[in-house]
Enzyme design. Structure first.
Site, mmCIF file in Angstrom:
data_model
loop_
_atom_site.group_PDB
_atom_site.id
_atom_site.type_symbol
_atom_site.label_atom_id
_atom_site.label_comp_id
_atom_site.label_asym_id
_atom_site.label_seq_id
_atom_site.Cartn_x
_atom_site.Cartn_y
_atom_site.Cartn_z
ATOM 1 N N HIS A 189 -54.364 -63.341 85.122
ATOM 2 C CA HIS A 189 -54.716 -62.051 85.750
ATOM 3 C C HIS A 189 -54.243 -60.888 84.882
ATOM 4 O O HIS A 189 -53.149 -60.351 85.125
ATOM 5 C CB HIS A 189 -54.028 -61.939 87.109
ATOM 6 C CG HIS A 189 -54.645 -62.760 88.183
ATOM 7 N ND1 HIS A 189 -55.549 -62.250 89.084
ATOM 8 C CD2 HIS A 189 -54.497 -64.057 88.505
ATOM 9 C CE1 HIS A 189 -55.925 -63.195 89.925
ATOM 10 N NE2 HIS A 189 -55.305 -64.307 89.602
ATOM 11 N N CYS A 223 -59.813 -65.671 86.346
ATOM 12 C CA CYS A 223 -59.350 -66.675 87.317
ATOM 13 C C CYS A 223 -60.514 -67.167 88.203
ATOM 14 O O CYS A 223 -61.383 -67.858 87.702
ATOM 15 C CB CYS A 223 -58.186 -66.095 88.103
ATOM 16 S SG CYS A 223 -57.124 -67.369 88.750
ATOM 17 N N GLU A 240 -55.057 -57.938 85.010
ATOM 18 C CA GLU A 240 -54.995 -56.699 85.809
ATOM 19 C C GLU A 240 -53.678 -56.568 86.567
ATOM 20 O O GLU A 240 -53.408 -55.539 87.156
ATOM 21 C CB GLU A 240 -56.194 -56.640 86.770
ATOM 22 C CG GLU A 240 -56.115 -57.502 88.020
ATOM 23 C CD GLU A 240 -56.317 -59.004 87.780
ATOM 24 O OE1 GLU A 240 -56.416 -59.439 86.606
ATOM 25 O OE2 GLU A 240 -56.351 -59.740 88.781
#
Ligand code: GLN
Length: 191
Positions: free
Chosen positions: A169, A79, A171
């Site tokens: 994302h 990002c 994560e």
């Protein structure tokens, strides 16, 4: 193997948790002395690229990081991290790391309704969960850039040599496969 995570702002802790799940050591980078520790790779998290760039400049981190990436240090930008790595951002002229031959559009999905979740295909991995938060996408790639994922006709993940980027994302979901993909690339690079 030990991976540095740029921790100036944004979702760096979540990346560290993903690496822990993979049994990979990491350390957070807030300043030059953190950065100067030995490392096999770098993760640049999502967050706010303007804030990240401002702090990176204040800490004199931009140039040393750029040098290492250009020498071949494996890097994974998610990002805002992708924005920092792009050679061109068509709606932002701040100076960046600018190491990857891609043109990125910031806040490409709008500012208000820009957050959404999809499950989509990632080359070499399969269908994965993708969380987008005011995400950029890649509007143009130069020769030598391999497109790994697209959504609605826009490129949302790519790699070029030692550099891997995605708009979303990874994560923020439980699926560790994109991080595992990055770690495997580092391992292959070390052989
Ligand atoms: N919109 C942010 C920027 O332009 C990126 C958002 C993110 O990293 N989730 O920096």
């Amino acid at each position: 193997m030990i991976i540095a995570i740029l921790a100036l702002q944004g979702a760096f802790e979540e990346h560290q948790k993903m690496l822990q799940k993979l049994g990979v050591d990491s350390f957070l980078v807030r300043n030059l002395s953190d950065w100067n520790q030995p490392k096999d790779g770098l993760i640049i998290p999502g967050g706010e690229s303007t804030a990240m760039l401002r702090i990176a400049k204040d800490e004199n981190l931009l140039e040393p990081i750029r040098e290492e990436i250009e020498k071949g240090l494996p890097v994974f930008g998610t990002c805002a991290g992708m924005i920092l790595l792009a050679k061109e951002v068509d709606n932002d002229d701040r100076s960046r790391l600018a190491t990857m031959d891609i043109t990125v559009h910031r806040n490409a999905y709008g500012r208000q309704l820009g957050s959404f979740y999809v499950e989509s295909d990632f080359k070499g991995i399969g269908t994965i969960p993708m969380t987008f938060i005011r995400a950029p996408y890649i509007c143009k790639v130069q020769e030598g850039v391999d497109v790994l994922s697209t959504l609605d006709g826009h490129i949302i993940a790519a790699q070029q040599g030692n550099q891997l980027v995605c708009s979303f994302h990874p994560e923020l979901n439980d699926d560790i496969r994109v991080h595992e993909y990055f770690v495997k690339r580092i391992a292959a690079n070390r052989k």
